[in-house]
Design a protein around this motif. Structure first.
Motif, PDB file in Angstrom:
ATOM      1  N   UNK A  71       0.804  -1.231   0.000  1.00 21.11           N
ATOM      2  CA  UNK A  71       0.000   0.000   0.000  1.00 21.11           C
ATOM      3  C   UNK A  71       0.830   1.271   0.000  1.00 21.11           C
ATOM      4  N   UNK A  72       2.046   1.186   0.518  1.00 20.00           N
ATOM      5  CA  UNK A  72       2.909   2.371   0.543  1.00 20.00           C
ATOM      6  C   UNK A  72       3.547   2.576  -0.827  1.00 20.00           C
ATOM      7  N   UNK A  97      -0.530   5.125   9.182  1.00 15.43           N
ATOM      8  CA  UNK A  97       0.066   3.858   9.598  1.00 15.43           C
ATOM      9  C   UNK A  97       1.544   3.813   9.198  1.00 15.43           C
ATOM     10  N   UNK A  98       2.361   3.282  10.075  1.00 13.33           N
ATOM     11  CA  UNK A  98       3.770   2.964   9.907  1.00 13.33           C
ATOM     12  C   UNK A  98       4.553   3.633   8.801  1.00 13.33           C
ATOM     13  N   UNK A  99       4.970   2.822   7.845  1.00 14.05           N
ATOM     14  CA  UNK A  99       5.939   3.240   6.835  1.00 14.05           C
ATOM     15  C   UNK A  99       5.527   4.454   6.014  1.00 14.05           C
ATOM     16  N   UNK A 100       4.233   4.763   6.011  1.00 18.85           N
ATOM     17  CA  UNK A 100       3.743   5.866   5.183  1.00 18.85           C
ATOM     18  C   UNK A 100       4.510   7.149   5.459  1.00 18.85           C
ATOM     19  N   UNK A 124      -0.659   1.951  15.399  1.00 17.62           N
ATOM     20  CA  UNK A 124      -0.652   0.534  15.025  1.00 17.62           C
ATOM     21  C   UNK A 124      -2.040   0.117  14.551  1.00 17.62           C
ATOM     22  N   UNK A 146      -4.686   4.239   4.493  1.00 18.04           N
ATOM     23  CA  UNK A 146      -4.044   3.527   3.384  1.00 18.04           C
ATOM     24  C   UNK A 146      -4.244   2.020   3.558  1.00 18.04           C
ATOM     25  N   UNK A 150      -7.374  -5.521   3.562  1.00 21.07           N
ATOM     26  CA  UNK A 150      -7.016  -5.915   4.922  1.00 21.07           C
ATOM     27  C   UNK A 150      -7.250  -4.803   5.942  1.00 21.07           C
ATOM     28  N   UNK A 151      -6.851  -3.588   5.589  1.00 19.16           N
ATOM     29  CA  UNK A 151      -6.921  -2.498   6.571  1.00 19.16           C
ATOM     30  C   UNK A 151      -8.199  -1.669   6.447  1.00 19.16           C
TER      31      UNK A 151
END
Lengths: 380, 339
Positions: A71-72, A97-100, A124, A146, A150-151
């Motif tokens: 997604x990123x 979320x995270x890596x974004x 998280x 994003x 799943x999310x």
């Protein structure tokens, strides 16, 4: 029954099972005249394959092609710019979320925005945003959503919670995308740069987490209409090895089917309650631009019209640019996401473009193919 | 009753400042040298031969949260500096302590931190001989920052990241990644089915026994920020050797494995605060292991790999199913994966 953390991985990294699948695949593959190119759609699978060195156990005739399932990686620069611009608003806390936060847009990454004083936070679980909203009543909280199927339910649950609890300072920038449409695009479309009619995909490993929500049914079209078998696979090394074995068996037996390897959580219909929650708040976008791939019809979601009062894209319409932005000329993320090139075929891989200074999105995300090759690919 | 907190006045260098130092720092840390209250500590010769060497190190501590499972910033600030000395084969002797406190910090918490320091100093047989306290306005610092500088007496010469050679065994003193995982769990409120504690501990007692037994150690390093991955890579590069690690032999607690699974981390990259890596000569491998395992915080010690010449300057991870990959230095901010 209490779920122990050990249950998350135990048994699915059993050396005997991995070796045994390797030997079964070897035997079956001998019966094939031509190699099989298997696209693992999801970046999670790419990482499992690279981290556990699975290609080292497989015959040369089995070739993995890495797909667009991060997604990123697939987020176009213009939408990262949206996040950056929104984050730089004085009264805004941008949550994602995270890596974004590491992906560079044309103005910089969210990390850069944070360094300039913007309040950017990662969570998280999207539901953690509720606390941020309640703790900061004088701020506008923008959730930059994003991820694939799943999310999406978690974002829907966040919207649902915000509405039910009457939280007035939480808004959404929706970037949820869907897997089957991009898989079809890789087979169907013709790009001006690459002749993607010549895609090399013979079979797909489908991401299990997506199917836990959306069911395996979303992949039915691939064996039926495109003559490409699909095995919905878990993310542990034993799962991936078993999925490869299931695919090889299909080729040996001249079958072309949709099969589920990850039976411990995936059903044909998926999680109906989650799907209903998604349908309550979201509808398909006409077009969504995927970084490196281009515009794909009906491949992403947006908030339904009746919830436009929560939609940051509409509320901030005047300050969010609409023009498309080209990727860096030397970056071949597009070809990598299409499965046409491998990361180490890129001229800047590991030199100019590294996880600490990424040029393209595939190097940014821990789910990205380039990041996986950089981190684990040295001996392979 | 209102809680007592640190005020800006207590950093003024005057009456209130002296009171804070006397009531909190001196009360717990006082010794012959410190109580002289001079501008600098004059260290008397301490049974040193003229040829003896001194190890000297410094470190700053800014951990958040300041109280975590298995320790606090006080314990950490003593362990961190004493362990750096111990890793060079030096017995920790004298430490300086510099504290920057944010206005409004609770006195009760400050005292708790200083008490932790004292406990850890005793384990090392070291003392604070000089110090400094600054109080900064609210918002200028995140609660409390601590700097400790240490002097140690070298008991074993020749330990160096450049001295590792083919044939050495690589040992870790206990299960890895605990501190990083515990801090992450505390910071992010991840509740676990069993409690995960940081490995935060002083290493000198173990090191002292290894030196006494005359174990052939090529190098030692506490695997702090950057974890075991950073130590092994630095050793491989500086000694121009290949370090091959058997993944299955690396001790990792199940809670740590679980956190890594949930967040997409690798235990090799997570910080430790009481775990060290040793490169030991072949002849002494078992003896070294037995000594470490005789300590409570060393009972999970394990031989995790060996030094070879196969891929110079690289660390290779070997899986149980026969595949290999390089273990690189961790890069960037540790972030959780998305899905």
């Amino acid at each position: 029954m209490e779920l122990k953390l050990k249950d998350l991985y135990d048994g699915f990294r059993d050396p005997k099972a991995i070796k045994s699948f390797a030997s079964l695949i070897e035997k079956e593959t001998e019966k094939l005249d031509t190699p099989i190119n298997i696209m693992e759609v999801c970046g999670g699978h790419t990482h499992t394959i690279m981290k556990y060195g699975l290609p080292q156990l497989l015959p040369e005739k089995i070739n993995f092609i890495h797909g667009p399932g991060c997604p990123v990686c697939i987020m176009p620069k213009e939408r990262i710019d949206h996040a950056y611009i929104l984050a730089m608003q004085e009264d805004v806390i941008l949550v994602t979320l995270g890596d974004m936060i590491k992906v560079p847009g044309s103005k910089g990454s969210l990390q850069n925005a944070r360094a300039k004083g913007a309040d950017v936070r990662f969570v998280y679980s999207p539901l953690d945003t509720v606390k941020i909203a309640l703790d900061n009543p004088d701020k506008k909280i923008l959730f930059f959503a994003i991820g694939f199927e799943t999310t999406t339910p978690m974002t829907a649950a966040l919207i649902d919670t915000a509405i039910k609890r009457g939280i007035k300072n939480l808004f959404f920038h929706i970037n949820h995308v869907t897997v089957p449409e991009v898989m079809k695009e890789l087979i169907d479309s013709r790009d001006i740069h690459v002749n993607s009619y010549d895609n090399r995909i013979d079979a797909f490993i489908g991401p299990a987490h997506v199917s836990v929500i959306a069911g395996s049914k979303i992949y039915e079209v691939f064996p039926e209409r495109y003559n490409k078998p699909v095995v919905v696979s878990g993310f542990e090394p034993v799962d991936v090895m078993e999925s490869v074995y299931m695919l090889v068996r299909q080729f040996v037996q001249n079958r072309c089917e949709l099969e589920i390897q990850y039976k411990r959580s995936v059903t044909k219909e998926g999680n109906i309650a989650a799907q209903k929650m998604i349908d309550r708040y979201f509808e398909k976008r006409e077009l969504f631009k995927w970084r490196g791939i281009g515009n794909i019809p009906k491949s992403a979601l947006k908030l339904k019209e009746e919830f436009s009062y929560l939609d940051a894209e509409k509320i901030y319409e005047d300050i969010l640019p609409k023009d498309e932005i080209e990727d860096h000329k030397l970056c071949i993320c597009g070809d990598i996401l299409r499965g046409i090139a491998k990361p180490n075929e890129c001229s800047v891989f590991g030199t100019v473009c590294k996880p600490s200074s990424p040029l393209g999105s595939c190097m940014v995300s821990s789910e990205g193919a380039c990041a996986a090759y950089y981190k684990y690919g040295g001996l392979i | 009753m209102s809680r007592k907190t640190v005020t800006l006045a207590q950093g003024n260098g005057g009456e209130e400042n002296a009171e804070l130092i006397n009531k909190i720092f001196y009360r717990h840390l006082k010794n012959e040298t410190l109580k002289r209250n001079e501008d600098a500590a004059i260290i008397e010769p301490f049974n040193m031969q003229l040829t003896s060497k001194i190890a000297f190190t410094t470190d700053s501590f800014t951990v958040s949260p300041i109280f975590f499972s298995g320790g606090d910033i006080g314990k950490l600030s003593i362990c961190g500096t004493c362990n750096d000395l111990a890793m060079m084969g030096a017995k920790p002797k004298f430490l300086s302590l510099s504290v920057i406190v944010e206005e409004g910090f609770e006195i009760r918490e400050l005292e708790k931190i200083v008490r932790s320091m004292k406990k850890e100093l005793d384990i090392n047989g070291a003392k604070i001989v000089c110090g400094d306290t600054k109080v900064v306005p609210k918002g200028s610092a995140d609660k409390i920052f601590v700097n400790t500088t240490g002097i140690g007496e070298v008991q074993k010469n020749g330990l160096s990241s450049s001295s590792i050679k083919a044939g050495d065994a690589i040992i870790v003193s206990r299960d890895i990644g605990r501190h990083g995982a515990a801090i992450f769990a505390d910071r992010e409120g991840i509740e676990l089915s069993s409690s995960l504690k940081s490995d935060c501990a002083s290493l000198w007692p173990i090191v002292e026994k290894l030196i006494e037994a005359n174990i052939g150690i090529s190098a030692m390093r506490d695997a702090t920020r950057g974890g075991v991955a950073a130590v092994l890579n630095e050793w491989a590069r500086q000694s121009e050797v290949c370090i091959e690690i058997e993944e299955a032999s690396v001790p990792i607690a199940e809670e740590v494995k679980g956190i890594c699974e949930l967040l997409g981390f690798e235990a090799y990259n997570l910080a430790n605060e009481g775990t060290f890596v040793l490169a030991v000569e072949e002849k002494d491998i078992q003896k070294a292991l037995e000594i470490i395992q005789s300590f409570e915080n060393g009972k999970n010690a394990a031989i995790i790999g060996s030094v070879t010449g196969e891929y110079p300057k690289k660390v290779v991870l070997k899986s149980e199913w026969g595949t290999k990959r390089f273990l690189d230095l961790p890069t960037g901010e540790l972030l959780p994966r998305i899905c």
